[in-house]
Design an enzyme around this catalytic site. Structure first.
Site: not given
Ligand code: UDX
Length: 433
Positions: A121, A260, A327
């Site tokens: 990214t 991310c 992280r």
């Molecule tokens: C994210 C993106 O989804 C992905 O497309 C990108 O490439 C990298 O970043 P990731 O960081 O693995 O992926 O996690 P994701 O499942 O998207 O959740 C991110 C954060 O949001 C987590 O801490 C999760 O607990 C939080 N979250 C997610 C919420 O608090 N509420 C939600 O409804 C969804």
């Protein structure tokens, strides 16, 4: 056409194994020789469901190999995927020295036409820099193209996300580069969206920031629910049934963490501000997210008043379930604050304890437990920080027997409030009664 994948972190490793699974000949490379040695033996340095199996399978098929010789991997390949880290600097900008280093290595080893694909990214306009660096340092005028193919994988389902993508964004400026990338993703031709490079770079940051915005939005609504009789779970359901809004990413709780969202939202804010755009909307979303742990700790204090010498069970450390990644996990800020207040913590997570021990080594105040029941033993309160399925299946009657005081502060709305209170618990969920 041989493919080189530079960088073997989350993105690089999944990309290398995934492209090999599609039938391509892939060589993965990284300057960390110890890591390459491990991966070459089919051992994944990170916990990611399905990754080790895919690694072993593609290594055995002969489609995938690894080398610590980055220069040789570049010389050997026609397409190079750049998957090195872009950590953030103190001001939140993406730190690009690893990308620049790779661009110089590519220039030095440019022995024929190559397509250089950024998958990490990166801020919009990065490919222009890569192009300039390769142009400056290459010998002669060997042709090359740059392209952007951002990765959307989620930790915990990264392999599935790669093998069954919703969409593949391909940012290019020549037909030759477009043809090379379309051929690589032949299997998903109808899901490929070809754009300019700037657009592709922006799609990644814009997508992640939008999802982060959605989470902060529902968390703001949760605060409103906390102060009224509304129930955020039902508000989210009612909103999400509108297909224009959708039900995903409307889970209120401790906010977003991980490698991310926090980084990308700050990076996009900086990119915009550097270009003179008002990015206040994203700044607010980040602020709401930061406030989540404070809100949660206020509930813990409301339940226990004084935290000094209280035994507190903490269930869940990973930034989300199905990963060992901590992280930007809210657990870190929560533990730090509770330790400062003098509490004695009994911590458990199915996968992330080793990583957390590096930040908080076991001590009189921080004890790592073998399971959730051991953590609950004699505790004055139990905090749910990550929503692992294992916790949903807990025998709460047994937990209640083990605890000194039956108090649950649930940062992820894992339990049914009526059922939990029926068992005699004092229960503090998020945005609901
Ligand atoms: C994210 C993106 O989804 C992905 O497309 C990108 O490439 C990298 O970043 P990731 O960081 O693995 O992926 O996690 P994701 O499942 O998207 O959740 C991110 C954060 O949001 C987590 O801490 C999760 O607990 C939080 N979250 C997610 C919420 O608090 N509420 C939600 O409804 C969804």
């Amino acid at each position: 056409m041989k493919i080189a994948v530079i960088g073997t972190g989350y993105v690089g490793l999944v990309t290398a194994a995934g492209l090999a699974e599609f039938g391509h000949t892939v060589i993965g490379t990284d300057k960390d020789a110890a890591k390459i040695d491990l991966i070459s033996r089919g051992i994944s340095p990170i916990y990611e469901p399905g990754l080790e199996d895919l690694l072993k399978k593609t290594l055995a098929s002969g489609n995938l190999s690894f080398t610590a010789d980055v220069d040789a991997a570049i010389r050997d390949a026609g397409v190079i995927f750049v998957c090195v880290g872009t950590p953030q600097d103190e001001e939140g900008r993406a730190e690009m020295s690893q990308i620049e280093g790779v661009a110089r290595s590519i220039a030095r080893n440019l022995n024929g036409y190559k397509v250089v694909v950024e998958k990490s990214t990166v801020p919009v306009k990065t490919s222009e820099w890569i192009k300039r660096v390769i142009g400056l340092y290459r010998r002669g005028d060997t042709p090359f193209d740059v392209a952007s193919n951002p990765e959307f994988l989620r930790e915990g389902s990264a392999v599935r996300d790669f093998l069954e993508p919703d969409r593949i964004i391909v940012g290019v400026e020549t037909d030759r580069a477009r043809d090379a990338l379309v051929r690589i993703y032949e299997k998903f031709r109808e899901r490929v969206l070809v754009t300019s490079i700037d657009t592709a770079e922006l799609i990644k940051h814009a997508s992640n920031s939008f999802l982060a915005l959605k989470i902060s939005y529902i968390n703001m609504i949760a605060d409103l629910c906390d102060r009224t009789d509304a129930d955020v779970e039902q508000v989210a359901l009612g909103m999400g049934l509108d297909p224009r809004i959708g039900r995903q990413f409307l889970k209120a709780g401790l906010g977003y963490g991980g490698s991310c969202f926090p980084k990308d939202i700050r990076a996009l804010t900086k990119i915009g501000e550097d270009l003179g755009v008002d990015m206040g909307l994203l700044r607010e979303a980040d602020k709401v997210n930061h406030g989540r742990t404070g809100q949660f700790l206020d509930k813990v204090k409301k339940a226990l008043w004084i935290l000094k010498d209280k035994k507190i069970a903490v269930l869940g450390l990973a930034f989300k379930p199905e990963t060992d990644d901590i992280r930007e996990a809210s657990s870190i800020r929560i533990i730090r604050e509770l330790v400062k207040e003098g509490a004695a913590l009994r911590i458990y997570d199915p996968k992330a304890m080793d990583n957390m021990k590096e930040i908080f080594p076991p001590s009189a105040q921080v004890a790592y437990c073998e399971g959730p029941y051991q953590a609950a033993q004699d505790a004055n309160a139990l905090l749910v920080v990550t929503e692992w399925e294992e916790f949903r299946a807990l025998d709460l009657g047994r937990v209640r027997e083990l605890m000194a005081n039956p108090i649950i502060v649930d940062g992820r709305n894992m339990f049914d409030p009526v059922a939990v209170r029926g068992l005699g618990f004092e229960y503090y969920p998020v945005g609901r009664k």
